[in-house]
Scaffold this active site. Structure first.
Site, mmCIF file in Angstrom:
data_model
loop_
_atom_site.group_PDB
_atom_site.id
_atom_site.type_symbol
_atom_site.label_atom_id
_atom_site.label_comp_id
_atom_site.label_asym_id
_atom_site.label_seq_id
_atom_site.Cartn_x
_atom_site.Cartn_y
_atom_site.Cartn_z
ATOM 1 N N ASP A 141 25.272 75.429 -5.250
ATOM 2 C CA ASP A 141 24.520 76.614 -5.506
ATOM 3 C C ASP A 141 23.237 76.240 -5.946
ATOM 4 O OD1 ASP A 141 27.016 77.719 -4.364
ATOM 5 O OD2 ASP A 141 27.833 78.090 -6.583
ATOM 6 N N HIS B 171 26.096 79.027 1.673
ATOM 7 C CA HIS B 171 24.643 78.608 1.541
ATOM 8 C C HIS B 171 23.689 79.842 2.012
ATOM 9 C CE1 HIS B 171 25.281 74.026 1.843
ATOM 10 N NE2 HIS B 171 25.972 74.312 0.996
HETATM 11 P P1 GDP Z 1 23.471 76.747 -1.852
HETATM 12 O O1 GDP Z 1 24.955 76.872 -1.939
HETATM 13 O O2 GDP Z 1 23.054 75.387 -2.685
HETATM 14 O O3 GDP Z 1 22.745 76.693 -0.692
HETATM 15 O O4 GDP Z 1 22.803 78.009 -2.704
HETATM 16 P P2 GDP Z 1 23.418 79.393 -2.937
HETATM 17 O O5 GDP Z 1 22.799 80.064 -1.627
HETATM 18 O O6 GDP Z 1 25.093 79.396 -3.135
HETATM 19 O O7 GDP Z 1 23.015 80.052 -4.231
HETATM 20 C C1 GDP Z 1 21.575 79.983 -4.677
HETATM 21 C C2 GDP Z 1 21.143 81.399 -4.824
HETATM 22 O O8 GDP Z 1 19.732 81.408 -5.125
HETATM 23 C C3 GDP Z 1 21.081 82.227 -3.404
HETATM 24 O O9 GDP Z 1 21.325 83.748 -3.862
HETATM 25 C C4 GDP Z 1 19.536 82.034 -2.750
HETATM 26 O O10 GDP Z 1 19.246 83.296 -2.156
HETATM 27 C C5 GDP Z 1 18.953 82.096 -4.381
HETATM 28 N N1 GDP Z 1 17.762 81.390 -4.255
HETATM 29 C C6 GDP Z 1 17.219 80.040 -3.815
HETATM 30 N N2 GDP Z 1 16.081 79.491 -4.090
HETATM 31 C C7 GDP Z 1 15.522 80.576 -5.065
HETATM 32 C C8 GDP Z 1 14.236 80.761 -5.565
HETATM 33 O O11 GDP Z 1 13.500 79.891 -5.509
HETATM 34 N N3 GDP Z 1 14.314 81.830 -6.314
HETATM 35 C C9 GDP Z 1 15.176 82.882 -6.512
HETATM 36 N N4 GDP Z 1 14.963 83.991 -7.104
HETATM 37 N N5 GDP Z 1 16.236 82.687 -5.934
HETATM 38 C C10 GDP Z 1 16.456 81.667 -4.905
HETATM 39 P P1 IMO Z 2 27.948 75.152 -2.221
HETATM 40 O O1 IMO Z 2 27.637 74.088 -0.857
HETATM 41 C C1 IMO Z 2 29.710 75.734 -5.967
HETATM 42 C C2 IMO Z 2 33.661 74.385 -6.638
HETATM 43 C C3 IMO Z 2 34.685 75.431 -6.667
HETATM 44 C C4 IMO Z 2 35.821 74.676 -7.769
HETATM 45 C C5 IMO Z 2 35.980 73.252 -7.311
HETATM 46 C C6 IMO Z 2 36.847 72.891 -6.304
HETATM 47 O O2 IMO Z 2 27.674 76.679 -1.818
HETATM 48 O O3 IMO Z 2 27.008 74.544 -3.135
HETATM 49 P P2 IMO Z 2 37.427 73.787 -3.638
HETATM 50 O O4 IMO Z 2 37.688 75.033 -3.092
HETATM 51 O O5 IMO Z 2 36.264 72.838 -3.324
HETATM 52 O O6 IMO Z 2 38.716 72.741 -3.737
HETATM 53 O O7 IMO Z 2 37.003 74.148 -5.426
HETATM 54 O O8 IMO Z 2 34.438 73.148 -6.520
HETATM 55 N N1 IMO Z 2 32.965 74.726 -5.370
HETATM 56 C C7 IMO Z 2 31.556 74.829 -5.333
HETATM 57 N N2 IMO Z 2 30.905 75.515 -6.485
HETATM 58 N N3 IMO Z 2 29.146 75.666 -4.734
HETATM 59 C C8 IMO Z 2 29.957 74.995 -3.727
HETATM 60 O O9 IMO Z 2 29.400 74.907 -2.590
HETATM 61 C C9 IMO Z 2 31.222 74.770 -4.068
HETATM 62 N N4 IMO Z 2 32.385 74.411 -3.364
HETATM 63 C C10 IMO Z 2 33.187 74.181 -4.319
HETATM 64 O O10 IMO Z 2 34.376 76.646 -7.399
HETATM 65 O O11 IMO Z 2 35.195 74.595 -8.880
HETATM 66 MG MG MG Z 3 26.459 78.022 -2.561
#
Ligand code: GDP
Ligand code: IMO
Ligand code: MG
Length: 421
Positions: free
Chosen positions: A13, A41
Site C-alpha cells: 500500500d 491498487h
Molecule cells: P498500493 O497498494 O501500493 O497501490 O497502494 P493503495 O492504493 O493500497 O494505498 C495507497 C493510498 O494512498 C491510496 O488511497 C492512494 O489513493 C493514496 N495515495 C497514493 N499516493 C498519494 C499521495 O502522494 N498523497 C496522498 N494524499 N495519497 C496518496
Molecule cells: P498491495 O498490493 C498490504 C497482507 C495481509 C496479511 C498478509 C497475508 O495492495 O500493496 P494474504 O491475503 O496475502 O495471505 O495476507 O499480507 N497483504 C497486504 N497488505 N497490501 C497488500 O497488497 C497486501 N496483500 C496482502 O494484510 O497481513
Molecule cells: Mg494496496
C-alpha cells in the site's frame, strides 16, 4: 528499451497503483507478475477512481497492453468484474489485455481454507485478506493447483475431482461444509468461457517485445516485507515480491530489468498482524488520525507508524532499487516535528533488519531522529522548489539514507499531484 519494475519498499500500500498509472505513459506493456487479488491498487485519473486487484494499473494509458503473468493467482469472478468495470469506464480492454494460461485459479476451497486456518491460529493469525492466497500458492507448489490451461483438456475435471475429495475431507474435519463437484465445475466452466478471449500464452509476446526494444512496466503486488523469504515470516504473503519474481512470474530474464522504482510512503502502514517497529499505538493521538487509512481490498483500518529508514534502506539493497517514488508527503503537513527511525537496537546492541526474525523485530528498540515539520499545504506543489525547506530536507534525508535519488514525490492521490525531479 527499458524494463522497469515498480515495487513497494515497505509492507504494501505504498501507492504503487498511482505510480504505475503515471509511469505508464512511456510503457508499451504493463504487467502483473506476483500475488493475486489480495492486492488493492488505487488509481485516480481522468477515467475516475479505481481500486484495482488484478488488472495492471497501467492499463489506462491508451497505448499499453496489459499482461497478467503466470506468477499471479486469479479469483475469476474478481477479474471478470474488474474487466467489466474498466470496459464500462471506457478503458477498452479487448485486444489489449492478456492472461497467462499458466496462472493458477483460486478455487472456493482455497478461500474456505484460508478462513479456517486463520481461525485455527487464533491470536497467532496472520490477518490475511482471506482471498485464498496462501492455500492456492500452497497447492501450486505441491502440484495440486488448477490452471487456466487445464480447461484445454479434461485435466480440469479430473484435477477438480481429486482436489475436492481431498479438500472436502479437511473442510469437514475443521467444521466446514463440503463443496459439490458439479456445482463447482459448472461455476468455473462459466468463468472460463467469459475469460477465454483474454487467455493467451505470453512467451512470444514478451520475447518479441524484448527483441524489438519495447518498454515494459512491471507492477509488483504487496511490498518487500511481505515477501515469503525476506519479509517478516510468518506474517507475510505467499508469493515472492522482490523483483526477481518478475522473471518466473512473467518470463522476463532478470538481466533485462533496467530500472527498479521503489515506492515509499512518507510514513509507514501495515495491514494484518506482524511486527511494525515504528507503530503509533495511541489510536486517540492526532498523528494516528492524520496517518489513518482504510485498506483497499478488505476495508480494514491500516496500522500506522513513522517512516522507518532501516526498512527503506534494506528494501533498496534487497531489490536493487535504482530510484525512489516518495508518496503521501502531503499527509505529513501540519506536524511540528516528524519522527524518523534511523536504526534499531536489541539488548543495547545495534541490529539491522536482517539480523532478527519477526519476533525479534517486534522487540527491537527504535532509534528516532526528530525532524522539523512544515505547516503549509503542499498538495498544489508541482516542483521541488515549491516545497517548504523542511519538506525538501525530509526528502533529502531519505535519499541520503537510501543511497538512491527520489525522482517522484506524491503530494496527493490524483495522477497529476506528483512532483517529478
Ligand atoms: P498500493 O497498494 O501500493 O497501490 O497502494 P493503495 O492504493 O493500497 O494505498 C495507497 C493510498 O494512498 C491510496 O488511497 C492512494 O489513493 C493514496 N495515495 C497514493 N499516493 C498519494 C499521495 O502522494 N498523497 C496522498 N494524499 N495519497 C496518496
Ligand atoms: P498491495 O498490493 C498490504 C497482507 C495481509 C496479511 C498478509 C497475508 O495492495 O500493496 P494474504 O491475503 O496475502 O495471505 O495476507 O499480507 N497483504 C497486504 N497488505 N497490501 C497488500 O497488497 C497486501 N496483500 C496482502 O494484510 O497481513
Ligand atoms: Mg494496496
Amino acid at each position: 528499451m527499458a524494463v522497469t519494475a515498480v515495487i513497494g519498499s515497505q509492507w504494501g500500500d505504498e501507492g504503487k497503483g498511482k505510480a504505475v498509472d503515471f509511469l505508464a505513459e512511456r510503457a508499451d506493456y504493463v504487467a502483473r507478475f506476483n500475488g493475486g487479488n489480495n492486492a488493492g491498487h488505487t488509481v485516480i485519473n481522468e477515467f475516475g477512481t479505481f481500486k484495482i486487484h488484478l488488472v495492471p494499473s497501467g492499463i489506462f494509458a491508451r497505448n499499453t497492453v496489459g499482461l497478467i503473468g503466470g506468477g499471479v493467482v486469479i479469483d475469476p469472478q474478481v477479474l471478470i468484474d474488474e474487466i467489466e468495470m474498466l470496459n464500462k469506464a471506457g478503458v477498452g480492454m479487448d485486444g489489449r489485455f492478456w492472461i497467462s494460461p499458466r496462472s493458477h485459479i483460486i478455487m472456493p476451497y482455497h478461500k474456505i481454507l484460508d478462513g479456517l486456518y486463520e481461525e485455527a491460529k487464533g491470536a497467532g493469525a496472520t490477518g490475511t485478506t482471506r482471498r485464498g492466497i496462501g492455500p492456492v500458492f500452497a497447492d501450486k507448489v505441491s502440484y495440486n493447483g488448477i490452471r487456466w490451461t487445464d480447461f484445454a483438456s479434461d485435466a480440469f475435471e479430473n484435477r477438480l475431482k481429486v482436489q475436492l475429495e481431498l479438500k472436502n475431507k479437511i473442510i469437514v474435519a475443521l467444521g466446514g461444509e463440503a463443496l459439490k463437484y458439479e456445482s463447482v465445475r459448472d461455476e468455473y466452466r462459466g468463468y472460463y468461457i467469459k475469460l477465454k478471449p483474454y487467455i493467451r500464452e505470453l512467451f512470444s509476446i514478451v520475447q518479441d517485445g524484448l527483441k524489438t526494444g519495447k518498454n515494459f512496466l512491471l507492477e509488483q503486488a504487496m511490498g518487500t516485507f511481505l515477501d515469503t523469504d525476506w519479509g517478516t515470516y510468518p506474517f507475510v504473503t505467499a508469493s515472492t515480491t522482490i523483483p526477481s519474481a518478475a522473471s518466473a512470474g512473467l518470463g522476463i530474464p532478470s538481466k533485462y530489468i533496467t530500472d527498479i522504482v521503489g515506492v515509499t510512503k512518507a510514513y509507514t502502514t501495515r495491514v494484518g498482524a506482524g511486527p511494525l517497529p515504528t507503530e503509533i499505538l495511541d489510536t486517540k493521538s492526532a498523528v494516528y488520525e492524520q496517518f489513518g487509512e482504510v485498506a483497499a481490498t478488505t476495508g480494514r483500518i491500516r496500522r500506522v507508524g513513522w517512516l522507518d529508514l532501516e526498512i527503506v534502506k534494506t528494501a533498496v539493497q534487497l531489490s536493487g532499487v535504482t530510484e525512489l517514488c516518495l508518496t503521501k508527503l502531503d499527509v505529513l503537513s501540519g506536524l511540528d516535528n516528524l519522527q524518523v527511525c534511523v536504526g534499531y537496537k536489541l539488548n543495547g546492541e545495534p541490529v539491522r533488519y536482517a539480523d532478527v526474525d519477526a519476533y525479534g523485530l517486534d522487540k527491537v528498540e527504535t532509534i528516532y531522529q526528530a525532524i522539523p515539520g512544515w505547516k503549509e499545504d503542499i498538495s498544489k506543489a508541482r516542483t521541488f522548489e515549491d516545497l517548504p525547506v523542511n519538506a525538501q530536507n525530509y526528502v533529502k534525508m531519505i535519499e541520503e539514507a537510501a543511497g538512491v535519488p527520489v525522482r517522484w514525490i506524491g503530494v496527493g492521490p490524483e495522477r497529476e499531484a506528483t512532483i517529478r525531479r
